[in-house]
Design an enzyme around this catalytic site. Structure first.
Site, PDB file in Angstrom:
ATOM      1  N   CYS A 153      -4.099  -6.076  -2.744  1.00 13.65           N
ATOM      2  CA  CYS A 153      -2.939  -6.859  -2.312  1.00 13.65           C
ATOM      3  C   CYS A 153      -2.897  -8.312  -2.794  1.00 13.65           C
ATOM      4  O   CYS A 153      -1.972  -8.726  -3.478  1.00 13.65           O
ATOM      5  CB  CYS A 153      -2.868  -6.860  -0.782  1.00 13.65           C
ATOM      6  SG  CYS A 153      -2.933  -5.239  -0.008  1.00 13.65           S
ATOM      7  N   HIS A 168      -0.373 -13.906   2.435  1.00 15.85           N
ATOM      8  CA  HIS A 168      -1.668 -13.493   1.878  1.00 15.85           C
ATOM      9  C   HIS A 168      -2.086 -14.287   0.652  1.00 15.85           C
ATOM     10  O   HIS A 168      -2.854 -13.798  -0.185  1.00 15.85           O
ATOM     11  CB  HIS A 168      -1.644 -11.994   1.550  1.00 15.85           C
ATOM     12  CG  HIS A 168      -3.011 -11.359   1.600  1.00 15.85           C
ATOM     13  ND1 HIS A 168      -3.323 -10.157   0.977  1.00 15.85           N
ATOM     14  CD2 HIS A 168      -4.169 -11.759   2.199  1.00 15.85           C
ATOM     15  CE1 HIS A 168      -4.573  -9.849   1.198  1.00 15.85           C
ATOM     16  NE2 HIS A 168      -5.127 -10.807   1.943  1.00 15.85           N
ATOM     17  N   ASP A 181       0.810  -1.223   0.000  1.00 16.52           N
ATOM     18  CA  ASP A 181       0.000   0.000   0.000  1.00 16.52           C
ATOM     19  C   ASP A 181       0.842   1.271   0.000  1.00 16.52           C
ATOM     20  O   ASP A 181       0.486   2.281   0.615  1.00 16.52           O
ATOM     21  CB  ASP A 181      -0.946   0.036   1.205  1.00 16.52           C
ATOM     22  CG  ASP A 181      -2.099  -0.943   1.092  1.00 16.52           C
ATOM     23  OD1 ASP A 181      -2.120  -1.725   0.132  1.00 16.52           O
ATOM     24  OD2 ASP A 181      -2.970  -0.927   1.983  1.00 16.52           O
TER      25      ASP A 181
END
Length: 467
Positions: free
Chosen positions: A68, A126, A29
């Protein structure tokens, strides 16, 4: 005499290891304008900037998605996530084996492992929170990090020992760090901890070809930084921007330590080091800055998926070069696979290209005919080809055409001036989309907590619009 022996040792090291090492440093980010090599003035990033000054700065560097999880899935496979249904941020589900990177997809690590590389990932994963999605099941030999999409940074806030006991995304932010499969007690501010582990990885593995994915979760929220970093930005009065700057500064320190370790171990000449963010900055949430780009994380506008992007490789790339043709994070796997002669499955061809011939001038023209985006849930799409970019928001019945060379901020819609260009770009995007599938799992946006947050934000925005 010392200089002679240092040069001799370096030459021997390069000759003895023809395959280059690969380090990918990815922030989370980060705003387009929040590094010095893209013009940042209020956050010094000398170590990150050195990658661009000692190598190549990509002025039009993109990721394959504007949030993401899908961005990381595309990067690590070298394939657009829409090819295999990874088009949403996955929920934190430790028992749902469908919730993550499909198990039949290769990764950079699994491809490089076949040709003798040793791979480690440090930081954010993730790509699935089940044991079958664990990095050590996806080609990596080392893992030090967290499985979910974000994390608390202060060690005293990490009070859930077992990562697989966390029941949802908020709880996953409070888990201990996993060292391979073993939970370890929090040691220090998380960004510094990850930087320590990266240096350790290099120290332990510098004598063999390796791939290190240094996957910082900074400067993703929550906004947290130790006082020593905050004190560097006493001149910044906006509290959010000040904390964000401190978090970026901690990352820059870590990058400096990684680069110093490469030099110390005399492998910096033959190590490809990429730096990029996983998507654009969510400026209202974390104080990031995407100027002069339009939009933020999650958008089809440039601010969503055009990111700070640079690479250095002293042995094989020019120094201080700016490269203006569009490139994409998918190219990282294609580049290293070509250099390492790693096998790629014919059933799952890469969408990226080997950038080295383009950066050295052996190949002319643009590496890509087009770079593409499809956001299934929002109904938005984008395609960039040459200087032109077509943006559509189906739910808003919007079509925009922009000349990014003349209008990087996408402020002048020229769709009425170039109907033929629109037709060509639509056909280009349609041909790309033929090989895509629908998402294969529900994402974070489908959880009650996220929907409640979205509804609150929508109501707040509506009230503001009516003022």
């Amino acid at each position: 005499m010392k200089a002679f022996f240092a040069l001799f040792s370096l030459t021997v090291a390069v000759i003895g290891q023809e395959k280059p090492n690969l380090i990918v440093i990815m922030t989370d980010d980060m705003g387009y304008a929040d590094v010095g090599f893209n013009g940042c003035k209020d956050i010094p990033t000398p170590h990150i900037d050195s990658i661009a000054s000692n190598g190549v700065r990509f002025t039009s560097g993109y990721v394959a998605y504007s949030v993401c999880g899908p961005s990381r899935a595309a990067f690590i496979t070298g394939r657009y996530g829409q090819r295999f249904g990874f088009e949403r941020n996955p929920q934190y589900r430790t028992q749902d084996e469908n919730m993550g990177l499909p198990l039949d997809e290769d990764t950079i690590a699994s491809a490089l492992r076949k040709v003798g590389y040793y791979s480690g990932v440090i930081g954010k994963w993730h790509l699935g929170a089940t044991k079958k999605h664990h990095p050590l099941k996806r080609g990596f030999q080392e893992f030090y990090g967290h499985l979910g999409g974000g994390h608390q940074y202060m060690p005293e806030m990490l009070n859930i020992e077992d990562s697989y006991a966390a029941k949802d995304e908020p709880q996953s932010y409070r888990t201990w760090i996993l060292k391979d499969h073993k939970p370890v007690r929090p040691r220090k501010y998380l960004t510094d901890d990850f930087s320590d582990e990266a240096v350790s990885f290099i120290e332990r593995n510098h004598n063999k070809p390796f791939f290190l994915f240094l996957s910082y979760n900074a400067p993703h929220t929550p906004l947290q930084a130790p006082q020593k970093y905050l004190d560097r930005f006493l001149n910044l009065k906006d509290k959010k921007r000040r904390t964000y700057a401190a978090m970026v500064s901690a990352v820059d320190d870590g990058v400096g330590r990684v680069l110093s370790s490469l030099k110390k171990n005399q492998i910096n000449q033959n190590t490809l080091v990429f730096f990029l963010s996983d998507n654009g900055g969510p400026s209202t949430k974390n104080g990031s800055n995407n100027a002069p780009l339009r939009g933020n994380k999650g958008d089809a506008w440039e601010g969503g998926w055009r990111v700070p992007f640079a690479v250095q490789w002293p042995l094989g790339l020019p120094k201080g070069k700016e490269y203006d043709h569009p490139v994409v994070s998918l190219d990282i796997m294609a580049t290293i696979a070509a250099r390492a002669e790693a096998p790629i499955s014919n059933d799952r061809p890469l969408d990226g290209v080997n950038l080295i011939p383009f950066l050295t001038g052996k190949k002319e023209g643009a590496p890509h005919q087009g770079i593409f985006l499809r956001k299934f849930d929002s109904g938005s799409t984008a395609v960039r080809s040459g200087n032109h970019k077509l943006v559509t928001y189906e739910k808003k019945d919007f079509t925009g055409l922009y000349d990014l060379h003349e209008d990087i901020g996408e402020s002048k819609n020229i769709r009425d001036q170039s109907p033929e260009e629109i037709s060509q770009l639509k056909m280009l995007w349609k041909n790309w989309n033929k090989s895509n599938i629908d998402p294969v799992f529900k994402g974070l946006i489908h959880t009650p907590a996220w929907q409640k947050k979205r509804n609150q934000a929508t109501r707040k925005k509506t009230k503001t619009d009516h003022k």
